[in-house]
Design a protein around this motif. Structure first.
Motif, PDB file in Angstrom:
ATOM      1  N   PHE A   7       7.838  11.878 -15.663  1.00 56.38           N
ATOM      2  CA  PHE A   7       6.976  11.233 -14.675  1.00 56.38           C
ATOM      3  C   PHE A   7       7.161   9.714 -14.702  1.00 56.38           C
ATOM      4  N   LEU A   8       7.267   9.137 -15.892  1.00 57.58           N
ATOM      5  CA  LEU A   8       7.451   7.693 -16.006  1.00 57.58           C
ATOM      6  C   LEU A   8       8.752   7.250 -15.348  1.00 57.58           C
ATOM      7  N   ASP A   9       9.748   8.134 -15.337  1.00 54.50           N
ATOM      8  CA  ASP A   9      11.041   7.792 -14.748  1.00 54.50           C
ATOM      9  C   ASP A   9      11.066   7.934 -13.233  1.00 54.50           C
ATOM     10  N   ASP A  10      10.461   9.028 -12.696  1.00 54.12           N
ATOM     11  CA  ASP A  10      10.586   9.274 -11.249  1.00 54.12           C
ATOM     12  C   ASP A  10       9.269   9.201 -10.478  1.00 54.12           C
ATOM     13  N   LYS A  11       8.122   9.032 -11.187  1.00 54.46           N
ATOM     14  CA  LYS A  11       6.811   8.902 -10.546  1.00 54.46           C
ATOM     15  C   LYS A  11       6.456  10.113  -9.684  1.00 54.46           C
ATOM     16  N   GLN A  12       6.938  11.295 -10.071  1.00 58.50           N
ATOM     17  CA  GLN A  12       6.615  12.513  -9.346  1.00 58.50           C
ATOM     18  C   GLN A  12       6.082  13.573 -10.295  1.00 58.50           C
ATOM     19  N   ILE A  13       5.180  14.400  -9.790  1.00 61.22           N
ATOM     20  CA  ILE A  13       4.621  15.498 -10.579  1.00 61.22           C
ATOM     21  C   ILE A  13       4.811  16.804  -9.826  1.00 61.22           C
ATOM     22  N   LEU A  14       4.727  17.901 -10.564  1.00 57.24           N
ATOM     23  CA  LEU A  14       4.703  19.241 -10.004  1.00 57.24           C
ATOM     24  C   LEU A  14       3.451  19.943 -10.521  1.00 57.24           C
ATOM     25  N   ARG A  15       2.569  20.307  -9.600  1.00 58.05           N
ATOM     26  CA  ARG A  15       1.428  21.104 -10.028  1.00 58.05           C
ATOM     27  C   ARG A  15       1.916  22.469 -10.507  1.00 58.05           C
ATOM     28  N   ILE A  16       1.219  23.057 -11.464  1.00 59.36           N
ATOM     29  CA  ILE A  16       1.563  24.405 -11.901  1.00 59.36           C
ATOM     30  C   ILE A  16       1.410  25.354 -10.717  1.00 59.36           C
ATOM     31  N   GLY A  17       2.436  26.174 -10.480  1.00 62.67           N
ATOM     32  CA  GLY A  17       2.387  27.110  -9.361  1.00 62.67           C
ATOM     33  C   GLY A  17       2.942  26.538  -8.081  1.00 62.67           C
ATOM     34  N   SER A  18       3.524  25.336  -8.128  1.00 67.04           N
ATOM     35  CA  SER A  18       4.082  24.716  -6.933  1.00 67.04           C
ATOM     36  C   SER A  18       5.491  24.235  -7.220  1.00 67.04           C
ATOM     37  N   ASN A  19       6.327  24.244  -6.188  1.00 65.59           N
ATOM     38  CA  ASN A  19       7.681  23.694  -6.317  1.00 65.59           C
ATOM     39  C   ASN A  19       7.876  22.470  -5.444  1.00 65.59           C
ATOM     40  N   LYS A  20       6.756  21.891  -4.988  1.00 63.44           N
ATOM     41  CA  LYS A  20       6.803  20.718  -4.115  1.00 63.44           C
ATOM     42  C   LYS A  20       6.439  19.467  -4.910  1.00 63.44           C
ATOM     43  N   PRO A  21       7.395  18.559  -5.128  1.00 63.30           N
ATOM     44  CA  PRO A  21       7.081  17.334  -5.881  1.00 63.30           C
ATOM     45  C   PRO A  21       6.071  16.466  -5.132  1.00 63.30           C
ATOM     46  N   ILE A  22       5.183  15.830  -5.888  1.00 67.71           N
ATOM     47  CA  ILE A  22       4.174  14.939  -5.313  1.00 67.71           C
ATOM     48  C   ILE A  22       4.371  13.556  -5.928  1.00 67.71           C
ATOM     49  N   THR A  23       4.545  12.572  -5.079  1.00 74.12           N
ATOM     50  CA  THR A  23       4.721  11.203  -5.560  1.00 74.12           C
ATOM     51  C   THR A  23       3.358  10.606  -5.902  1.00 74.12           C
ATOM     52  N   VAL A  24       3.261  10.037  -7.100  1.00 73.90           N
ATOM     53  CA  VAL A  24       2.009   9.431  -7.566  1.00 73.90           C
ATOM     54  C   VAL A  24       2.295   7.991  -7.975  1.00 73.90           C
ATOM     55  N   ASN A  25       1.498   7.081  -7.480  1.00 67.48           N
ATOM     56  CA  ASN A  25       1.669   5.663  -7.798  1.00 67.48           C
ATOM     57  C   ASN A  25       0.486   5.207  -8.646  1.00 67.48           C
TER      58      ASN A  25
END
Length: 455
Positions: free
Chosen positions: A269-287
């Motif tokens: 996350f520190l490298d790409d600022k994206q997370i994946l919720r458990i049960g999802s394959n859609k990355p979410i950008t978090v700032n």
């Protein structure tokens, strides 16, 4: 131009928090559609559920579902919420035709009204307009300063405290990660709050997570979130702490207690600022900005295989060490007075007794500032006459030790005065001086040595 082409790239989106007051759980699609339009929906069934969310997040816009059956309860809930958060802009949603008797609740609280089903793009545009208007509200712009004013000041003239304040102001202007070190109870959490409120993210949320207190099986879900049905008992979508801190600051306390597999995910996350919720394959950008703290020696944790070296180097960009209370013990009374003045539960208590002051100055404070604060709180409740004593602080043993130490020091001072006078009266004749005091020459020399007097 279609809907997708009008939306900015994902990395430029800072999600805005939206309160959805939904007593009947009729708006489950809000999160699904509005998440794509840079909204993070926080759903509450009542004012009791909504108020903690409003205190925790930077919420400016709220949506309320109105039906013929919930109007009375909803009006009370909105009034309770408005009393605490008057800057909120409300938008009403209903799936039935409201009669004229419902007009008062609309005109009194809402800036717009939508009937389901509706155009989600138009709805998102209305929400964005409401957010912009809310940002211009005087109460909205003054809220961060009020929050900052509620933080205890880091007072004291000790060089360690002066250096700490200087670093806080410097690091507060940066958006880099900060690693806070120091003993338990020394004030790392307070310093993290100051770093947030001194930064450009002060208008965003400040989210705190104690990694050591998270249940082992739920750490991943707590930090990164999960989708409905992702695992047993996941009956609804959960927004994790990283996503909750979007646009603000996430403070991860006791980072050394985070399991190794989660350390890998955090590093990604520190490298790409994206997370994946458990049960999802859609990355979410978090700032969000991340602050870390630990009372443990992370270098030793690396040697013992409990902490990843690559994560350590990634989070150790700016290092802030919070000194222990015994390192600036001369300031203990300043802190004690600050705590006693901020104690609103017992306004009778106004001062410390002499034995309490003596005990606090001589105590080692292994629990640091947290221990000092908690002892004063307990003593404030127990005091009957407005005076906090060493006994009420639970520091009787320290008082007695300090008193013996002070008496011994006083005895040495008196002995030194007597010896110096005898030497002066007998013109530095040690034998004559010893006889005048009825002691032997050897005893006289031993006393000179004890009092550090050169013969």
């Amino acid at each position: 131009m279609d809907r997708q082409s009008k939306r900015p790239p994902a990395e430029t989106i800072w999600k805005r928090c939206l309160l959805v007051l939904d007593p009947e759980k009729c708006l489950p699609e809000c999160s699904k559609y509005l998440n794509e339009a840079a909204w993070s929906c926080l759903i509450a069934a009542s004012a009791v559920e909504a108020l903690p969310l409003l205190r925790k997040h930077n919420i400016r816009v709220a949506v309320a579902f109105i039906s013929k059956s919930n109007q009375g309860h909803l009006a009370k809930d909105i009034s309770a919420i408005q009393a605490q958060c008057p800057a909120l802009h409300w938008i009403a949603v209903s799936d039935c035709t409201l009669d004229k008797s419902s007009a008062w609740i609309l005109s009194a609280n809402f800036i717009d009204y939508y009937h389901r089903p509706f155009d989600w793009q138009r709805f998102a545009d209305t929400l964005g307009h409401a957010w912009g208007m809310a940002q211009l509200s005087p109460s909205a712009t003054s809220k961060p300063a009020a929050n900052r004013d509620m933080l205890p000041a880091i007072k004291g003239d000790h060089p360690l405290l002066q250096a700490l304040r200087t670093q806080l102001h410097k690091f507060g202007q940066s958006d880099e990660t900060v690693l806070l070190s120091g003993e338990t109870g020394s004030g790392k959490g307070l310093c993290a709050k100051w770093l947030h409120y001194l930064s450009e993210r002060r208008n965003g949320p400040f989210v705190t997570v104690n990694c050591g207190a998270l249940p082992a099986g739920l750490i991943h879900s707590t930090l990164f979130g999960h989708e409905k049905g992702a695992f047993t008992d996941a009956d609804k979508r959960y927004i994790g702490h990283l996503e909750q801190a979007d646009g603000g600051t996430l403070f991860l306390d006791e980072i050394a207690d985070l399991p190794l597999d989660l350390q890998v995910n955090l590093l990604h996350f520190l490298d790409d600022k994206q997370i994946l919720r458990i049960g999802s394959n859609k990355p979410i950008t978090v700032n969000c900005r991340l602050l870390f703290a630990s009372h443990q020696d992370l270098e030793n944790a690396i040697d013992e295989g409990r902490f990843r070296e690559d994560l350590y180097h990634r989070i150790n960009v700016l290092r802030l060490h919070v000194p222990s209370l015994r390192q600036y013990s001369d300031e203990v009374m300043l802190l004690a007075e600050q705590f006693i003045q901020s104690n609103a539960e017992n306004e009778i208590v106004q001062s410390f007794s002499d034995d309490a002051c003596c005990a606090m100055k001589h105590y080692d404070w292994p629990g640091n500032v947290r221990e000092l604060r908690n002892r004063i709180r307990r003593a404030s409740v127990m005091s009957d006459d407005g005076i906090i004593t060493a006994s009420l602080l639970g520091l009787d043993h320290v008082k007695k030790h300090a008193l013996c130490h002070d008496l011994a020091s006083r005895r040495d001072e008196l002995d030194a005065e007597v010896l110096l006078k005898a030497i002066s009266d007998h013109k530095h004749n040690i034998s004559a001086a010893a006889r005048s005091l009825n002691i032997s020459r050897a005893t006289f020399y031993r006393l000179l040595k004890k009092c550090r007097i050169e013969s």
